[in-house]
Design a protein around this motif. Structure first.
Motif, PDB file in Angstrom:
ATOM      1  N   HIS A   1       7.301 -12.622  52.310  1.00  0.00           N
ATOM      2  CA  HIS A   1       6.876 -13.716  53.182  1.00  0.00           C
ATOM      3  C   HIS A   1       7.126 -13.344  54.646  1.00  0.00           C
ATOM      4  N   ALA A   2       8.286 -12.761  54.918  1.00  0.00           N
ATOM      5  CA  ALA A   2       8.609 -12.366  56.290  1.00  0.00           C
ATOM      6  C   ALA A   2       7.680 -11.254  56.772  1.00  0.00           C
ATOM      7  N   VAL A   3       7.326 -10.326  55.901  1.00  0.00           N
ATOM      8  CA  VAL A   3       6.392  -9.253  56.265  1.00  0.00           C
ATOM      9  C   VAL A   3       5.066  -9.838  56.735  1.00  0.00           C
ATOM     10  N   LEU A   4       4.520 -10.780  55.985  1.00  0.00           N
ATOM     11  CA  LEU A   4       3.245 -11.380  56.367  1.00  0.00           C
ATOM     12  C   LEU A   4       3.360 -12.099  57.709  1.00  0.00           C
ATOM     13  N   ASP A   5       4.500 -12.749  57.931  1.00  0.00           N
ATOM     14  CA  ASP A   5       4.715 -13.422  59.216  1.00  0.00           C
ATOM     15  C   ASP A   5       4.759 -12.414  60.365  1.00  0.00           C
ATOM     16  N   VAL A   6       5.487 -11.327  60.169  1.00  0.00           N
ATOM     17  CA  VAL A   6       5.627 -10.310  61.215  1.00  0.00           C
ATOM     18  C   VAL A   6       4.280  -9.661  61.520  1.00  0.00           C
ATOM     19  N   ILE A   7       3.511  -9.335  60.492  1.00  0.00           N
ATOM     20  CA  ILE A   7       2.203  -8.714  60.710  1.00  0.00           C
ATOM     21  C   ILE A   7       1.316  -9.622  61.559  1.00  0.00           C
ATOM     22  N   ALA A   8       1.341 -10.911  61.258  1.00  0.00           N
ATOM     23  CA  ALA A   8       0.506 -11.848  62.010  1.00  0.00           C
ATOM     24  C   ALA A   8       1.043 -12.070  63.423  1.00  0.00           C
ATOM     25  N   ASP A   9       2.330 -12.340  63.541  1.00  0.00           N
ATOM     26  CA  ASP A   9       2.902 -12.715  64.834  1.00  0.00           C
ATOM     27  C   ASP A   9       2.970 -11.544  65.806  1.00  0.00           C
ATOM     28  N   GLU A  10       3.225 -10.339  65.288  1.00  0.00           N
ATOM     29  CA  GLU A  10       3.330  -9.170  66.153  1.00  0.00           C
ATOM     30  C   GLU A  10       2.021  -8.386  66.233  1.00  0.00           C
ATOM     31  N   LYS A  11       0.967  -8.930  65.621  1.00  0.00           N
ATOM     32  CA  LYS A  11      -0.374  -8.334  65.682  1.00  0.00           C
ATOM     33  C   LYS A  11      -0.353  -6.856  65.287  1.00  0.00           C
ATOM     34  N   LEU A  12       0.219  -6.596  64.106  1.00  0.00           N
ATOM     35  CA  LEU A  12       0.400  -5.214  63.687  1.00  0.00           C
ATOM     36  C   LEU A  12      -0.903  -4.530  63.296  1.00  0.00           C
ATOM     37  N   CYS A  13      -1.922  -5.289  62.922  1.00  0.00           N
ATOM     38  CA  CYS A  13      -3.220  -4.640  62.662  1.00  0.00           C
ATOM     39  C   CYS A  13      -3.763  -4.024  63.943  1.00  0.00           C
ATOM     40  N   GLU A  14      -3.726  -4.795  65.019  1.00  0.00           N
ATOM     41  CA  GLU A  14      -4.175  -4.280  66.302  1.00  0.00           C
ATOM     42  C   GLU A  14      -3.272  -3.136  66.777  1.00  0.00           C
ATOM     43  N   ARG A  15      -1.987  -3.278  66.531  1.00  0.00           N
ATOM     44  CA  ARG A  15      -1.035  -2.228  66.908  1.00  0.00           C
ATOM     45  C   ARG A  15      -1.328  -0.932  66.147  1.00  0.00           C
ATOM     46  N   ALA A  16      -1.640  -1.051  64.871  1.00  0.00           N
ATOM     47  CA  ALA A  16      -1.957   0.132  64.065  1.00  0.00           C
ATOM     48  C   ALA A  16      -3.180   0.847  64.614  1.00  0.00           C
ATOM     49  N   ALA A  17      -4.188   0.088  64.989  1.00  0.00           N
ATOM     50  CA  ALA A  17      -5.401   0.704  65.529  1.00  0.00           C
ATOM     51  C   ALA A  17      -5.108   1.420  66.843  1.00  0.00           C
ATOM     52  N   ALA A  18      -4.315   0.802  67.707  1.00  0.00           N
ATOM     53  CA  ALA A  18      -4.014   1.402  69.012  1.00  0.00           C
ATOM     54  C   ALA A  18      -3.160   2.659  68.875  1.00  0.00           C
ATOM     55  N   LEU A  19      -2.120   2.593  68.052  1.00  0.00           N
ATOM     56  CA  LEU A  19      -1.260   3.767  67.857  1.00  0.00           C
ATOM     57  C   LEU A  19      -2.031   4.907  67.199  1.00  0.00           C
ATOM     58  N   GLY A  20      -2.859   4.579  66.221  1.00  0.00           N
ATOM     59  CA  GLY A  20      -3.652   5.612  65.561  1.00  0.00           C
ATOM     60  C   GLY A  20      -4.594   6.312  66.524  1.00  0.00           C
ATOM     61  N   GLU A  21      -5.188   5.535  67.413  1.00  0.00           N
ATOM     62  CA  GLU A  21      -6.086   6.121  68.411  1.00  0.00           C
ATOM     63  C   GLU A  21      -5.342   7.085  69.322  1.00  0.00           C
ATOM     64  N   ARG A  22      -4.124   6.717  69.716  1.00  0.00           N
ATOM     65  CA  ARG A  22      -3.331   7.603  70.572  1.00  0.00           C
ATOM     66  C   ARG A  22      -2.977   8.902  69.849  1.00  0.00           C
ATOM     67  N   LEU A  23      -2.569   8.790  68.594  1.00  0.00           N
ATOM     68  CA  LEU A  23      -2.191   9.978  67.832  1.00  0.00           C
ATOM     69  C   LEU A  23      -3.397  10.876  67.588  1.00  0.00           C
ATOM     70  N   VAL A  24      -4.512  10.292  67.205  1.00  0.00           N
ATOM     71  CA  VAL A  24      -5.715  11.090  66.955  1.00  0.00           C
ATOM     72  C   VAL A  24      -6.143  11.819  68.226  1.00  0.00           C
ATOM     73  N   GLY A  25      -6.060  11.130  69.360  1.00  0.00           N
ATOM     74  CA  GLY A  25      -6.403  11.782  70.621  1.00  0.00           C
ATOM     75  C   GLY A  25      -5.538  12.988  70.896  1.00  0.00           C
ATOM     76  N   ARG A  26      -4.244  12.862  70.615  1.00  0.00           N
ATOM     77  CA  ARG A  26      -3.333  13.991  70.839  1.00  0.00           C
ATOM     78  C   ARG A  26      -3.632  15.123  69.858  1.00  0.00           C
ATOM     79  N   LEU A  27      -3.903  14.802  68.605  1.00  0.00           N
ATOM     80  CA  LEU A  27      -4.196  15.835  67.609  1.00  0.00           C
ATOM     81  C   LEU A  27      -5.499  16.565  67.922  1.00  0.00           C
ATOM     82  N   LEU A  28      -6.499  15.837  68.388  1.00  0.00           N
ATOM     83  CA  LEU A  28      -7.763  16.481  68.753  1.00  0.00           C
ATOM     84  C   LEU A  28      -7.572  17.410  69.944  1.00  0.00           C
TER      85      LEU A  28
END
Length: 422
Positions: free
Chosen positions: A309-336
Motif C-alpha cells: 500500500h505504501a509503495v503505491l502511495d509513494v509511486i503516485a505522490d513522488e511521481k516515480l513513473c515520470e522520474r523513471a522516464a527522466a532518469l532513463g533518458e539521462r542514462l541512455v544519453g550517457r551510454l550513447l
C-alpha cells in the motif's frame, strides 16, 4: 569486528554452491540508493535487489507502514482469517492494471509462485495444458517456471525433466536478426508442427525481458500475440515481475503498447523489499479455479501488504513513473555518448529506467562476457554495484532505485563512464 573475508569463508562452508552470490562483501545497512558493508565501505546500489527496490532501501513511508502493521498482527493465514488490507490492495490493483472490465487479484509470495499460479488459472479457464514462452525469458526457479524459462545454464542444468507441453519461440532481437514477424511466424509454425492451438492454454511473455538482456518487445509482437490469443481462445499472460511498478516509465510496461493481457503477474517492487506477489486478470479467467485451488501459507502476508500500500502511495505522490522516464533518458544519453568512442558497445536498450547495454567483441561481433566482468569489477572498485544479464552474460543492466538523489545518480554515471574507458 567480523570481516567480509571471514563471512565469505563461513558462507562457503555453511551454504550450498548452488546459491550463487555475486558480491564478496556483506551488507550492514542501507538507505535509499546506498549500501554500507560490514567493514564500513559505501556502495551505490544499481542492482536494487534485482529491481525490487524501485522505492529505494527503507523508504520512510514503507518503514512506517510495516511498523504500524507489526503493532497489530503479523500472520493469520489469509485463507483462514482474512483481513481488510488484502481486499483493499486487490481493489487498488484491479483499478490500476491495464485490463478493462471486471478484474480480480490473488496474492502469493514470490514471482515464481505468481507464474505457476497464472498457468494454473489459465489451464483451469481453458481446460488445456499447453504453454508457449520465449527464448531468453526468465520466469522463476520452480519446475513449471523453469520449464517456461528460456535459458538453460545455470537455471535448468541438472534439474530436468520439466513439465511437458511447454514450447519456446524466438524473442525479437535486432542484433540476432529476429523480427516481431519472425516470432509470430514461429508460433504459427508451432501450431503446424508441435501443438494444436486448441491445446494451448497460455502464451507467456515479459514485455521487457529481464534476465534475457532487457530486450524490449515491439508493439507489433504484442499486438500479434493478442490476435493469436483471441483467434484461438488462448490466455495472454504478461510477466511484469521485473518491469512493474514504475520501472519502465509507466506503472506497467504493457501500458506502453495499448495491448491488454488477460493476466498480469507481479512481484519484486510490488512491496518494496517485502515478499509479496500477485496475479491480476479478467474476473472470468481468475474465477476459473475452484475454492482452495489457489493460495499459500504466507500469501498476502500482512506486513508485505502494508508495505505494498505504501509503495503505491509513494509511486503516485513522488511521481516515480515520470522520474523513471527522466532518469532513463539521462542514462541512455550517457551510454550513447560512451558508445561513440567504444565500438564494443553493440546496442543500448531501454524502456524508461529499465536500461541495458550489450557488449560484443569489436572485431568479431561475438558476445563478450569477459568485457562485462571487467566493467563490473572497475565499477565496483569505485563503489558502484552493477548487474549482468543476457543469454551470453554479455549485457549490463542498470536497476537503480527510482528515488536516487540527482547528485548521487550523476556520480554513478561518471563511474559508469570511467568503467567503460580503456
Amino acid at each position: 569486528m567480523t570481516t567480509n573475508s571471514e563471512l565469505q569463508t563461513r558462507r562457503l562452508a555453511a551454504t550450498p554452491r548452488g546459491v550463487g552470490v555475486m558480491c564478496g562483501f556483506y551488507a550492514q545497512r542501507a538507505e535509499n540508493a546506498t549500501l554500507w558493508d560490514i567493514e564500513g565501505r559505501e556502495y551505490i546500489d544499481f542492482a536494487a535487489g534485482i529491481a525490487v527496490l524501485n522505492t529505494g532501501h527503507r523508504h520512510p513511508r514503507l518503514v512506517a507502514a510495516i511498523q504500524e502493521q507489526l503493532g497489530r498482527f503479523t500472520h493469520t493465514a489469509y485463507q483462514i482469517v482474512p483481513y481488510e488490507s488484502v481486499v483493499t490492495l486487490a481493489e487498488r490493483l484491479n483499478a490500476l492494471v491495464p485490463i478493462s472490465g471486471p478484474v480480480k487479484t490473488a496474492f502469493f509470495t514470490t514471482g515464481a509462485e505468481a507464474l505457476e499460479n497464472a498457468v494454473k488459472i489459465a489451464r483451469a479457464h481453458t481446460g488445456r495444458a499447453g504453454v508457449i514462452a520465449f527464448g531468453g525469458g526468465f520466469h522463476g526457479r520452480t519446475l513449471m517456471a523453469l520449464a517456461m524459462t528460456g535459458k538453460v545454464a545455470p537455471y535448468k542444468t541438472g534439474f530436468g525433466p520439466f513439465p511437458a507441453d511447454v514450447f519456446h519461440v524466438p524473442f525479437p532481437s535486432a542484433l540476432q536478426g529476429v523480427s516481431a514477424d519472425d516470432s509470430l511466424a514461429a508460433i504459427e509454425k508451432l501450431f503446424k508442427t508441435d501443438i494444436d492451438p486448441k491445446r494451448v492454454a497460455a502464451i507467456v511473455i515479459e514485455p521487457v525481458q529481464g534476465e534475457g538482456g532487457f530486450n524490449v518487445a515491439p508493439t507489433a509482437l504484442l499486438q500479434g500475440l493478442r490476435r493469436i490469443c483471441d483467434a484461438h481462445g488462448i490466455v495472454l499472460i504478461a510477466d511484469e515481475v521485473q518491469t512493474g511498478f514504475a520501472r519502465t516509465g509507466r506503472l506497467f510496461s504493457m501500458q506502453h503498447h495499448g495491448v491488454e493481457p488477460d493476466l498480469i503477474t507481479m512481484a519484486k517492487s510490488l512491496a518494496g523489499g517485502m515478499p509479496l506477489s500477485a496475479v491480476a486478470g479478467r474476473a472470468a479467467v481468475m474465477d476459473a479455479p475452484a475454492p482452495g485451488g489457489l493460495g499459500g501459507t504466507y500469501a498476502g502476508n500482512p506486513l508485505a501488504v502494508a508495505s505494498a500500500h505504501a509503495v503505491l502511495d509513494v509511486i503516485a505522490d513522488e511521481k516515480l513513473c515520470e522520474r523513471a522516464a527522466a532518469l532513463g533518458e539521462r542514462l541512455v544519453g550517457r551510454l550513447l555518448k560512451i558508445k561513440e568512442s567504444n565500438p564494443a558497445l553493440a546496442e543500448v536498450r531501454a524502456q524508461g529506467s529499465m536500461v541495458a547495454v550489450e557488449l560484443r567483441d569489436a572485431a568479431t561481433g561475438a558476445p563478450d562476457a569477459e568485457a562485462v566482468a571487467r566493467v563490473q569489477a572497475k565499477a565496483l572498485a569505485q563503489g558502484l554495484v552493477l548487474l549482468s544479464c543476457g543469454m551470453y552474460g554479455n549485457v549490463i543492466r542498470f536497476l537503480y532505485p527510482l528515488t536516487i538523489p540527482d547528485a548521487q545518480f550523476e556520480h554513478a554515471l561518471a563511474i559508469v563512464e570511467e568503467a567503460f574507458s580503456a
